[in-house]
Structure formats: C-alpha cells, structure tokens
Design a protein around this motif. Structure first.
Motif, PDB file in Angstrom:
ATOM      1  N   ILE A   1      36.729  38.898  41.840  1.00 44.05           N
ATOM      2  CA  ILE A   1      37.498  40.488  40.979  1.00 44.05           C
ATOM      3  C   ILE A   1      38.954  41.288  42.317  1.00 44.05           C
ATOM      4  N   PRO A   2      39.942  40.937  41.601  1.00 38.12           N
ATOM      5  CA  PRO A   2      41.190  41.890  41.972  1.00 38.12           C
ATOM      6  C   PRO A   2      40.682  42.843  42.226  1.00 38.12           C
ATOM      7  N   PHE A   3      41.905  43.138  43.757  1.00 38.01           N
ATOM      8  CA  PHE A   3      41.585  44.579  44.132  1.00 38.01           C
ATOM      9  C   PHE A   3      42.201  45.882  42.881  1.00 38.01           C
ATOM     10  N   TYR A   4      40.820  46.755  42.755  1.00 37.45           N
ATOM     11  CA  TYR A   4      41.433  47.416  42.017  1.00 37.45           C
ATOM     12  C   TYR A   4      43.075  48.645  41.975  1.00 37.45           C
ATOM     13  N   ASN A   5      43.671  48.503  40.624  1.00 33.25           N
ATOM     14  CA  ASN A   5      44.595  48.877  40.380  1.00 33.25           C
ATOM     15  C   ASN A   5      45.017  49.526  38.947  1.00 33.25           C
ATOM     16  N   GLU A   6      45.828  51.090  39.165  1.00 39.21           N
ATOM     17  CA  GLU A   6      45.619  51.174  37.839  1.00 39.21           C
ATOM     18  C   GLU A   6      46.231  50.398  36.674  1.00 39.21           C
ATOM     19  N   ASP A   7      47.527  49.999  37.612  1.00 39.59           N
ATOM     20  CA  ASP A   7      48.608  48.599  36.842  1.00 39.59           C
ATOM     21  C   ASP A   7      47.778  48.246  35.608  1.00 39.59           C
ATOM     22  N   ILE A   8      47.074  47.661  36.259  1.00 35.59           N
ATOM     23  CA  ILE A   8      46.136  46.401  35.773  1.00 35.59           C
ATOM     24  C   ILE A   8      44.782  46.795  34.636  1.00 35.59           C
ATOM     25  N   ASP A   9      44.458  47.779  35.041  1.00 34.26           N
ATOM     26  CA  ASP A   9      43.493  48.203  34.145  1.00 34.26           C
ATOM     27  C   ASP A   9      43.975  48.907  32.689  1.00 34.26           C
ATOM     28  N   VAL A  10      43.852  47.969  31.792  1.00 35.79           N
ATOM     29  CA  VAL A  10      44.736  48.418  30.982  1.00 35.79           C
ATOM     30  C   VAL A  10      44.102  48.464  29.683  1.00 35.79           C
ATOM     31  N   GLU A  11      43.456  49.356  29.043  1.00 36.20           N
ATOM     32  CA  GLU A  11      42.617  49.159  27.350  1.00 36.20           C
ATOM     33  C   GLU A  11      42.909  47.306  27.040  1.00 36.20           C
ATOM     34  N   GLY A  12      42.327  46.517  26.829  1.00 39.05           N
ATOM     35  CA  GLY A  12      42.351  45.424  26.349  1.00 39.05           C
ATOM     36  C   GLY A  12      43.233  43.736  27.363  1.00 39.05           C
ATOM     37  N   ALA A  13      43.237  44.723  28.178  1.00 41.52           N
ATOM     38  CA  ALA A  13      43.984  43.932  29.650  1.00 41.52           C
ATOM     39  C   ALA A  13      43.152  43.580  30.742  1.00 41.52           C
TER      40      ALA A  13
ATOM     41  N   GLY B   1      31.509  50.301  61.051  1.00 40.67           N
ATOM     42  CA  GLY B   1      31.354  51.942  60.333  1.00 40.67           C
ATOM     43  C   GLY B   1      31.217  51.757  59.485  1.00 40.67           C
ATOM     44  N   THR B   2      31.233  51.226  58.440  1.00 33.06           N
ATOM     45  CA  THR B   2      31.185  51.322  56.737  1.00 33.06           C
ATOM     46  C   THR B   2      31.340  50.301  55.614  1.00 33.06           C
ATOM     47  N   MET B   3      31.353  50.669  54.878  1.00 28.95           N
ATOM     48  CA  MET B   3      30.630  49.772  53.635  1.00 28.95           C
ATOM     49  C   MET B   3      32.164  47.981  53.861  1.00 28.95           C
ATOM     50  N   PRO B   4      31.875  46.828  53.453  1.00 27.14           N
ATOM     51  CA  PRO B   4      32.847  46.118  52.546  1.00 27.14           C
ATOM     52  C   PRO B   4      33.384  46.513  52.045  1.00 27.14           C
ATOM     53  N   ALA B   5      35.241  45.501  51.691  1.00 26.99           N
ATOM     54  CA  ALA B   5      35.912  46.086  50.727  1.00 26.99           C
ATOM     55  C   ALA B   5      35.407  45.840  49.284  1.00 26.99           C
ATOM     56  N   VAL B   6      34.711  44.432  49.844  1.00 20.79           N
ATOM     57  CA  VAL B   6      34.400  43.764  47.716  1.00 20.79           C
ATOM     58  C   VAL B   6      33.219  45.097  47.393  1.00 20.79           C
ATOM     59  N   LEU B   7      32.452  45.238  48.159  1.00 22.83           N
ATOM     60  CA  LEU B   7      31.555  46.724  47.612  1.00 22.83           C
ATOM     61  C   LEU B   7      32.454  47.570  46.943  1.00 22.83           C
ATOM     62  N   LYS B   8      32.624  48.530  47.973  1.00 20.39           N
ATOM     63  CA  LYS B   8      34.319  49.258  47.254  1.00 20.39           C
ATOM     64  C   LYS B   8      34.624  49.154  45.927  1.00 20.39           C
ATOM     65  N   ASN B   9      35.596  47.823  45.864  1.00 24.11           N
ATOM     66  CA  ASN B   9      36.362  47.379  45.190  1.00 24.11           C
ATOM     67  C   ASN B   9      35.231  47.644  43.655  1.00 24.11           C
ATOM     68  N   ALA B  10      34.373  47.073  44.030  1.00 18.45           N
ATOM     69  CA  ALA B  10      33.641  47.216  42.836  1.00 18.45           C
ATOM     70  C   ALA B  10      33.235  48.289  42.396  1.00 18.45           C
ATOM     71  N   ILE B  11      33.256  49.760  42.950  1.00 15.61           N
ATOM     72  CA  ILE B  11      32.439  50.868  42.952  1.00 15.61           C
ATOM     73  C   ILE B  11      33.924  51.432  42.696  1.00 15.61           C
ATOM     74  N   ASP B  12      35.049  51.067  42.602  1.00 20.24           N
ATOM     75  CA  ASP B  12      36.155  51.847  42.289  1.00 20.24           C
ATOM     76  C   ASP B  12      36.196  51.367  40.641  1.00 20.24           C
ATOM     77  N   TRP B  13      36.205  49.600  40.548  1.00 15.94           N
ATOM     78  CA  TRP B  13      36.145  49.417  38.742  1.00 15.94           C
ATOM     79  C   TRP B  13      35.175  49.990  38.076  1.00 15.94           C
ATOM     80  N   LEU B  14      34.043  50.483  38.865  1.00 10.75           N
ATOM     81  CA  LEU B  14      32.476  50.835  37.963  1.00 10.75           C
ATOM     82  C   LEU B  14      33.088  51.978  37.318  1.00 10.75           C
ATOM     83  N   SER B  15      33.715  52.908  38.618  1.00 14.61           N
ATOM     84  CA  SER B  15      33.910  53.831  38.347  1.00 14.61           C
ATOM     85  C   SER B  15      35.497  54.675  37.096  1.00 14.61           C
TER      86      SER B  15
END
Length: 187
Positions: free
Chosen positions: A44-56, A83-97
């Motif tokens: 999963i790519p890092f969350y970026n609103e520019d690529i989070d476009v309906e249909g794409a 001291g915190t969660m790994p980036a891969v989990l935070k990224n998943a949460i960002d996409w799921l939000s």
C-alpha cells in the motif's frame, strides 16, 4: 452467523512475533469467529490525497478498504518502534479513515494488542494505535488489552500459540471482541 474479524499486523518482518501472535489468533478463534490475517500492507502506498481519487484509488489500498468494509471488527497487532506504532500500520489506518466520516472502519469495534521486546510489551505503540483508530472513526474497545513484554526471549523457541498463558489471554481477547462485534447495533 460467523463474526468476521480482520487482523492487521504492524510488522513486515517474516519472523515477526506479532505476526506469530496474529497466526495464533487465527488458530485459536472460538466457534463463530472467523479471524482473517490480512496480507499486503507492504504494497500500500503512503497515504496521499492526490492518489485517493474515486475510481483511481491504488489497487492495494482498495483491497484493504474492501477487506475492512467486509469485516465486523478489527484486531490490530503492533510492535513498538521508537515508542510508537510502525509506519505501515499508521498508513493502513490513514487509508481506512477515508473518505472522511465514512471510512471502512467507521463505527466498527477495534482492539489493539501486541508484543514487544521491552518490559511493557509495546503499550506506547498500542496507545498510539488506539488514538489513531479512534480519530479515524473506529470504535476502540479500550478495556480489551494485551501487551506481552520480552518477545525476543519469550518467543525465541516457543510460538505464541504454544505458550499456554498467551494462548489463554489471546482466546479471551478474541472471545470478547467476538461478543462485541456480534451485538446488534443500537437503534
């Protein structure tokens, strides 16, 4: 009716003790609970609103959203990195939000557990993941916790599923989550 619980693991390492803990959850799930271990967080790519476009939306992110949307609850397994969660989990949460207010985990019960080498078993990471999931719209179950310390030594020669104490604790976590996820929604 079976309750579907999606398990996300915040470690990509092949020998991850958190992955082993998730595998144990799949194995120990009580009758009526189907724990599915999600594969593919690394794609999963890092969350970026520019690529989070309906249909794409990137295919890997769309698959994660689809898996979460089809689940009745989520069970997150996370180690503690600096001291915190790994980036891969935070990224998943960002996409799921997203989309905002209507993400794939919106209103779903979510439990965060895991193991880490330190003496507290990753509690800082677990707390950070709970905070992030709650802001993302998940219904964080605060009173279901499991933080297993000393992972490197405790699981050096024993899989978590074969550790009687851990197996009992993990079974209790899944049983309680199963009960909460199976409750009818309040009117």
């Amino acid at each position: 009716m079976s309750v579907r619980i999606l398990a996300l693991v915040g470690s990509l390492r092949a020998g991850s003790h958190n992955r082993q803990l998730a595998e144990a959850a799949v194995k120990l799930a009580p009758a009526g609970a189907d724990v599915a271990l999600y594969e593919g967080l690394a794609e999963i790519p890092f969350y970026n609103e520019d690529i989070d476009v309906e249909g794409a939306v990137p295919a890997a992110a769309a698959r994660l959203r689809e898996a979460a949307a089809g689940a009745d609850a989520l069970l997150l397994f996370t180690p503690e990195y600096n001291g915190t969660m790994p980036a891969v989990l935070k990224n998943a949460i960002d996409w799921l939000s997203r989309p905002y207010g209507a993400g794939a985990i919106s209103g779903k019960p979510v439990v965060v557990i895991g193991t880490a080498f330190g003496q507290y078993g990753g509690v800082w990471a677990h707390d950070e993941a709970r905070k992030s999931v709650g802001i993302a719209g998940g219904k964080v179950i605060e009173d279901i916790k499991l933080s297993i310390p000393g992972s490197v030594t405790r699981f050096a020669e024993t899989h978590p599923a074969d550790d009687d104490e851990v197996a009992a604790q993990l079974t209790e976590v899944i049983t309680r989550l199963h009960g909460l996820a199976g409750e009818p929604a309040a009117a």
